[in-house]
Write an enzyme that holds these catalytic residues in place. Structure first.
Site, PDB file in Angstrom:
ATOM      1  N   ASN A 169      30.218  -5.043  30.690  1.00 28.41           N
ATOM      2  CA  ASN A 169      28.961  -5.754  30.908  1.00 28.41           C
ATOM      3  C   ASN A 169      29.168  -6.966  31.810  1.00 28.41           C
ATOM      4  O   ASN A 169      28.357  -7.231  32.715  1.00 28.41           O
ATOM      5  CB  ASN A 169      28.361  -6.174  29.567  1.00 28.41           C
ATOM      6  CG  ASN A 169      27.910  -4.976  28.760  1.00 28.41           C
ATOM      7  OD1 ASN A 169      26.876  -4.387  29.032  1.00 28.41           O
ATOM      8  ND2 ASN A 169      28.709  -4.586  27.765  1.00 28.41           N
TER       9      ASN A 169
ATOM     10  N   LYS B  58      24.880  -9.488  22.640  1.00 29.61           N
ATOM     11  CA  LYS B  58      26.041 -10.080  23.323  1.00 29.61           C
ATOM     12  C   LYS B  58      26.298  -9.392  24.652  1.00 29.61           C
ATOM     13  O   LYS B  58      26.830 -10.003  25.588  1.00 29.61           O
ATOM     14  CB  LYS B  58      27.270 -10.032  22.421  1.00 29.61           C
ATOM     15  CG  LYS B  58      27.668  -8.641  21.912  1.00 29.61           C
ATOM     16  CD  LYS B  58      28.727  -7.979  22.751  1.00 29.61           C
ATOM     17  CE  LYS B  58      29.086  -6.607  22.217  1.00 29.61           C
ATOM     18  NZ  LYS B  58      30.147  -5.951  22.987  1.00 29.61           N
TER      19      LYS B  58
ATOM     20  N   GLY C 194      32.409  -6.178  15.840  1.00 33.46           N
ATOM     21  CA  GLY C 194      33.217  -7.375  16.020  1.00 33.46           C
ATOM     22  C   GLY C 194      33.905  -7.367  17.366  1.00 33.46           C
ATOM     23  O   GLY C 194      33.729  -6.437  18.164  1.00 33.46           O
TER      24      GLY C 194
ATOM     25  N   SER D  45      36.165  -6.346  19.893  1.00 35.52           N
ATOM     26  CA  SER D  45      36.944  -5.107  19.755  1.00 35.52           C
ATOM     27  C   SER D  45      37.029  -4.299  21.040  1.00 35.52           C
ATOM     28  O   SER D  45      36.511  -3.186  21.095  1.00 35.52           O
ATOM     29  CB  SER D  45      36.312  -4.233  18.655  1.00 35.52           C
ATOM     30  OG  SER D  45      34.927  -4.046  18.915  1.00 35.52           O
TER      31      SER D  45
ATOM     32  N   SER E 285      35.668  -6.316  29.851  1.00 31.83           N
ATOM     33  CA  SER E 285      34.237  -6.232  29.575  1.00 31.83           C
ATOM     34  C   SER E 285      33.480  -5.549  30.709  1.00 31.83           C
ATOM     35  O   SER E 285      33.392  -6.071  31.822  1.00 31.83           O
ATOM     36  CB  SER E 285      33.660  -7.638  29.359  1.00 31.83           C
ATOM     37  OG  SER E 285      32.248  -7.587  29.269  1.00 31.83           O
TER      38      SER E 285
END
Length: 334
Positions: free
Chosen positions: A263, A198, A143, A145, A261
């Site tokens: 990524n 994702k 999820g 997180s 993030s």
């Protein structure tokens, strides 16, 4: 009769990065004793002597009486009923190579949102195939997180996926706090692949940002990524699921937009003009989307799902495609 986890099951952790640290912190909030496999000598010493991780989230404090930190993975597995996997997917086989203790009677809970390079297997598939475990003994926690927020007790929602609802709730009770809400699902496949995909779409969003595209286009790109993710999951493994839920869409959104993030950061570096190699070298933590892009390209040869965004990311990362030209081509496909 399906495997049942006991309410007093003990937890073991494999991995020592930011997410492992945040999860260990959450378990400790519930006064759970943890066996923790830490193969990095610096991190191991700092946990044992100072009650903190010297490399990741070093502001998080641990009660040393509740932490059994060791470099011996067999000691952790021997003394734990639930084994939490929080090691990067690219290095998981290396983490597991010294394991001689049997995993029979253990429950493997994956907290890793990645896929094993070259093997093209998810974490649960790896444990199923390598150790002969049935899905009664496999699950995941996933999820939206980011570890930085979970470790600071900022309100977050996670989903525990397990084939047996009672097992899921036993696991969930160990993590649930006033600021960490737990939801439950039986969709191990869908949630695991959502956690993999994702990262690819977040990387695409970062690439767009680095190239100078604005919020309007990136919103369209993210929405198209959500549709592409849903299409792949539903076509490759039909199941009664709602991919608008937080374990799917929510995880995509936070990874696409959060400053935490990695990524998104990798894509941004490439969009700013860094080569793929130099961008990877600049990263201080693993960007799972880099490995996922190649793995999903390979896996999708089996299903032939239309995935123009994932294809674009693969071309930029692995085929040295010009990012600006390739993104421009993508804009006509959305």
């Amino acid at each position: 009769m399906s495997y049942k986890i006991k309410n007093d099951a003990t937890c073991g952790m494999i991995g020592y990065g930011s997410w492992a640290t945040a999860l260990a912190h959450t378990l400790q909030e519930n006064r759970q004793s943890i066996w923790w496999h830490i193969r990095n000598p610096e991190v191991l010493e700092s946990i044992q002597t100072e009650g903190r991780n010297a490399k990741y989230l070093n502001d998080v404090e641990f009660d040393k009486e509740l932490i059994n930190a060791t470099a011996d993975i067999n000691e952790v597995v021997r003394n734990s009923d639930i084994i939490i996997i929080a090691a990067p997917s690219a290095y998981l086989k290396d983490f597991m190579k010294d394991l001689t203790e049997p995993l029979d009677g253990k429950f493997i809970l994956s907290a890793t949102k990645g896929i094993i390079p070259d093997d093209y297997k998810t974490i649960t598939e790896f444990f199923r195939d390598t150790y002969g475990l049935s899905y009664d003994h496999l699950g995941l926690i996933s999820g939206p997180s980011h570890a930085e927020e979970v470790s600071r007790d900022r309100l977050s929602y996670l989903t525990v996926a397990a084939t047996d609802e009672e097992n899921g709730k036993v696991i969930g009770s160990k993590f649930a706090t006033p600021n960490l809400q737990i939801r439950y699902s039986q969709d191990i496949y869908g949630i695991e692949y959502a956690g993999i995909l994702k990262n690819i779409y977040a990387l695409a969003g970062g690439l767009a940002a680095g190239l100078g595209y604005g919020d309007n286009f990136r919103a369209v790109l993210t929405a198209a990524g959500a549709q592409e993710m849903t299409r792949f999951i539903n076509e490759s493994y039909p199941f009664e699921r709602n991919t608008m839920q937080s374990a799917y869409l929510g995880d995509l959104l936070v990874t696409s937009y959060s400053t935490f993030s990695r990524n998104r950061r990798l894509g941004q570096l490439i969009g700013h003009g860094n080569t793929v190699k130099s961008a990877l070298n600049e990263m201080t933590m693993i960007a799972e989307g880099y490995f996922a892009a190649e793995c999903i390209k390979h896996i999708n040869e089996r299903y032939n799902v239309s995935m123009p965004i994932a294809d674009m990311v693969y071309d930029v990362l692995y085929r040295r495609a010009n990012p600006r030209r390739r993104m421009k081509e993508l804009t006509t496909q959305l």
